[in-house]
Design an enzyme around this catalytic site. Structure first.
Site, mmCIF file in Angstrom:
data_model
loop_
_atom_site.group_PDB
_atom_site.id
_atom_site.type_symbol
_atom_site.label_atom_id
_atom_site.label_comp_id
_atom_site.label_asym_id
_atom_site.label_seq_id
_atom_site.Cartn_x
_atom_site.Cartn_y
_atom_site.Cartn_z
ATOM 1 N N CYS A 1 0.813 -1.227 0.000
ATOM 2 C CA CYS A 1 0.000 0.000 0.000
ATOM 3 C C CYS A 1 0.842 1.271 0.000
ATOM 4 O O CYS A 1 0.350 2.339 -0.354
ATOM 5 C CB CYS A 1 -0.950 0.017 1.192
ATOM 6 S SG CYS A 1 -2.001 -1.430 1.267
ATOM 7 N N HIS B 1 -3.643 7.159 2.668
ATOM 8 C CA HIS B 1 -3.991 5.833 2.140
ATOM 9 C C HIS B 1 -5.409 5.491 2.600
ATOM 10 O O HIS B 1 -5.794 5.778 3.739
ATOM 11 C CB HIS B 1 -2.988 4.809 2.680
ATOM 12 C CG HIS B 1 -3.348 3.392 2.373
ATOM 13 N ND1 HIS B 1 -3.736 2.974 1.122
ATOM 14 C CD2 HIS B 1 -3.367 2.279 3.162
ATOM 15 C CE1 HIS B 1 -3.991 1.674 1.152
ATOM 16 N NE2 HIS B 1 -3.771 1.227 2.377
ATOM 17 N N ASN C 1 -10.136 -0.477 -0.563
ATOM 18 C CA ASN C 1 -8.675 -0.363 -0.489
ATOM 19 C C ASN C 1 -8.077 -0.880 -1.796
ATOM 20 O O ASN C 1 -8.102 -2.093 -2.057
ATOM 21 C CB ASN C 1 -8.169 -1.179 0.717
ATOM 22 C CG ASN C 1 -6.676 -1.071 0.913
ATOM 23 O OD1 ASN C 1 -5.951 -0.579 0.054
ATOM 24 N ND2 ASN C 1 -6.198 -1.552 2.049
HETATM 25 N N1 ACO Z 1 -19.057 -8.748 8.205
HETATM 26 C C1 ACO Z 1 -19.598 -8.997 9.410
HETATM 27 N N2 ACO Z 1 -18.866 -9.311 10.498
HETATM 28 C C2 ACO Z 1 -17.545 -9.366 10.356
HETATM 29 C C3 ACO Z 1 -16.909 -9.120 9.128
HETATM 30 C C4 ACO Z 1 -17.723 -8.811 8.013
HETATM 31 N N3 ACO Z 1 -17.224 -8.542 6.801
HETATM 32 N N4 ACO Z 1 -15.575 -9.246 9.298
HETATM 33 C C5 ACO Z 1 -15.368 -9.558 10.595
HETATM 34 N N5 ACO Z 1 -16.566 -9.639 11.223
HETATM 35 C C6 ACO Z 1 -16.814 -9.941 12.635
HETATM 36 C C7 ACO Z 1 -15.715 -10.754 13.274
HETATM 37 O O1 ACO Z 1 -15.918 -12.132 13.020
HETATM 38 C C8 ACO Z 1 -15.877 -10.396 14.732
HETATM 39 O O2 ACO Z 1 -16.944 -11.153 15.252
HETATM 40 P P1 ACO Z 1 -16.850 -11.750 16.761
HETATM 41 O O3 ACO Z 1 -16.763 -10.519 17.633
HETATM 42 O O4 ACO Z 1 -18.129 -12.502 16.899
HETATM 43 O O5 ACO Z 1 -15.622 -12.582 16.794
HETATM 44 C C9 ACO Z 1 -16.352 -8.943 14.698
HETATM 45 O O6 ACO Z 1 -16.839 -8.718 13.364
HETATM 46 C C10 ACO Z 1 -15.261 -7.952 15.020
HETATM 47 O O7 ACO Z 1 -14.122 -8.268 14.226
HETATM 48 P P2 ACO Z 1 -12.823 -7.368 14.285
HETATM 49 O O8 ACO Z 1 -11.802 -7.943 13.360
HETATM 50 O O9 ACO Z 1 -12.418 -7.158 15.682
HETATM 51 O O10 ACO Z 1 -13.393 -5.990 13.676
HETATM 52 P P3 ACO Z 1 -12.711 -4.604 13.617
HETATM 53 O O11 ACO Z 1 -13.592 -3.588 14.195
HETATM 54 O O12 ACO Z 1 -11.268 -4.616 14.052
HETATM 55 O O13 ACO Z 1 -12.691 -4.313 12.027
HETATM 56 C C11 ACO Z 1 -11.173 -4.344 10.153
HETATM 57 C C12 ACO Z 1 -11.961 -5.178 11.144
HETATM 58 C C13 ACO Z 1 -12.170 -3.538 9.318
HETATM 59 C C14 ACO Z 1 -10.398 -5.252 9.232
HETATM 60 C C15 ACO Z 1 -10.243 -3.374 10.897
HETATM 61 O O14 ACO Z 1 -9.519 -4.080 11.888
HETATM 62 C C16 ACO Z 1 -9.262 -2.711 10.004
HETATM 63 O O15 ACO Z 1 -9.626 -1.886 9.190
HETATM 64 N N6 ACO Z 1 -7.967 -2.984 10.154
HETATM 65 C C17 ACO Z 1 -6.894 -2.308 9.440
HETATM 66 C C18 ACO Z 1 -7.022 -2.360 7.958
HETATM 67 C C19 ACO Z 1 -6.493 -3.618 7.398
HETATM 68 O O16 ACO Z 1 -6.051 -4.500 8.092
HETATM 69 N N7 ACO Z 1 -6.496 -3.673 6.073
HETATM 70 C C20 ACO Z 1 -5.896 -4.745 5.387
HETATM 71 C C21 ACO Z 1 -4.952 -4.211 4.377
HETATM 72 S S1 ACO Z 1 -3.609 -3.447 5.048
HETATM 73 C C22 ACO Z 1 -3.653 -1.831 4.785
HETATM 74 O O17 ACO Z 1 -4.162 -1.401 3.813
HETATM 75 C C23 ACO Z 1 -3.052 -0.944 5.787
#
Ligand code: ACO
Length: 356
Positions: A111, A248, A278
């Site tokens: 990224c 980003h 993204n």
């Molecule tokens: N739809 C519904 N529920 C979902 C989904 C979905 N698409 N994805 C995860 N869940 C659920 C999980 O199973 C979890 O359920 P549980 O509590 O019963 O176990 C719950 O939602 C919470 O999951 P988390 O992973 O804790 O959710 P969070 O609020 O952290 O959001 C996310 C996840 C959006 C990925 C966030 O952590 C994030 O944006 N992280 C950084 C970005 C990232 O990693 N991007 C990848 C590319 S790297 C980059 O570009 C920098």
């Protein structure tokens, strides 16, 4: 002193898209979860190769600068989704845009790739090695997606953005930058089953993007904010000097957290994650184009950009815009027509992932 002025900009967004409601028919998710947790409402899926996306974006950037391919000395393509590894994908973009004889190289910093490539091309211009460069970022992130995994399947999209850099004696372009990589934790964001670590005889099934979302979220906010502070110090600027933040686009909440840490007002922040998701290296390049189109970037704007990605790479850049925000000419370059919907385009991959 020689500077590397941005004289052209262009983007290429493939026409087919998938809304949050539509993706909910593929994985167990819903519009409310995706939009509140990420800010994403839709993402585009490409029916063509990464090279074709990069070619169209580069042709628009060249026309905007009033240049032709033959004027260009260097084509740098930032991508982690190359069409081909050997020959590199930049060489095909170079051929397609008619940049005969220009150096052509792919850059993979995930990224952060566009800002890494911008730094590289700027340094070559400042050193007097070259005079004109195309820096293009293009990605087909949906190619990697495992459509059985809802945590990652909803996040990514495809697209491309490009800029043209020209040697100039006016202080503008990339004026301060900080890039780095926190490799100790490279495992928290990676794609398995792709590259020469794969067992090429047995095969490994679909590629699989693995990440620790919460950990990356925290590191992205800290890494990008600290890199911005470093760049402000280098440039001897304070936050009130910044006219536009082009971050980003990985998660709207990451953008807002950086914005809050830097105390930058809403109307100075470029956000388009709602439309595209993204697109990895391409997010900043596309966002720069759209910030110009919507009048957020004005003549002589002070722009701060920051990115964070697999590696874990990070980058922040202070860019001074030039005096022009309108294209010199326009290109009629466009992608071939697409006669499928986004869901139809991904259907074979969805089936393969479900059967693996
Ligand atoms: N739809 C519904 N529920 C979902 C989904 C979905 N698409 N994805 C995860 N869940 C659920 C999980 O199973 C979890 O359920 P549980 O509590 O019963 O176990 C719950 O939602 C919470 O999951 P988390 O992973 O804790 O959710 P969070 O609020 O952290 O959001 C996310 C996840 C959006 C990925 C966030 O952590 C994030 O944006 N992280 C950084 C970005 C990232 O990693 N991007 C990848 C590319 S790297 C980059 O570009 C920098």
């Amino acid at each position: 002193m020689i500077y590397a002025k941005i004289t052209g900009w262009g983007k290429c967004i493939p026409p087919a898209s998938i809304t949050n409601d539509e993706i909910s028919s593929v994985v167990d998710t819903n519009d409310e979860w995706i939009s509140t947790r990420t800010g994403i409402r839709s993402r585009h899926v490409s029916h063509v190769s990464t090279a074709e996306l990069a070619t169209v974006a580069s042709k628009h950037a060249l026309a905007c600068a009033g240049l032709e391919g033959k004027d260009i000395d260097l084509v740098l393509l930032a991508t982690c989704t190359p069409s081909t590894m050997v020959a590199n994908t930049a060489s095909l973009v170079q051929k397609n845009i008619g940049a005969v004889g220009a150096a052509a190289c792919d850059t993979n910093a995930a990224c952060s790739g566009f800002l890494y490539a911008l730094q590289n091309a700027t340094a070559q211009i400042q050193a007097g090695m070259i005079k004109k460069a195309v820096v293009v970022a293009a990605e087909r992130m949906t190619w990697y997606v495992n459509w059985t995994k809802r945590d990652s399947a909803v996040l990514f999209g495809d697209g491309a953005g490009a800029v043209v850099l020209e040697a100039s004696d006016t202080p503008c372009g990339l004026l301060a930058t900080k890039t780095g990589c926190d490799s100790e934790d490279r495992s928290i964001l990676h794609i398995a089953n792709y590259g020469t670590d794969m067992d090429r005889i047995a095969g490994n099934g679909p590629s699989d993007l693995s990440f620790e979302g919460r950990e990356i979220f925290k590191r992205a906010v800290k890494g990008m904010s600290e890199a911005c502070d470093d760049v402000l110090n280098q440039a001897q600027l304070s936050l009130c000097d910044i006219d536009v933040l082009v971050p980003h686009q990985a998660n709207l909440r990451i953008i807002q957290a950086i914005q809050n840490r830097l105390e930058i007002e809403d109307d100075k922040v470029m956000v388009n994650i709602d439309k595209y998701g993204n697109t990895s290296a391409a997010t900043v390049a596309i966002a720069i184009c759209e910030a110009v189109e919507k009048g957020l970037i004005k003549p002589h704007s002070n722009i701060m950009s920051a990115a964070f990605g697999a590696g874990l790479t990070w980058a922040a850049s202070y860019i001074k815009w030039g005096d022009r925000v309108t294209p010199l000419t326009h290109s009629d370059a466009k992608l071939p027509p697409c006669n499928q919907t986004g869901l139809e385009l991904i259907a074979p991959a969805v089936k393969a992932c479900q059967q693996a």
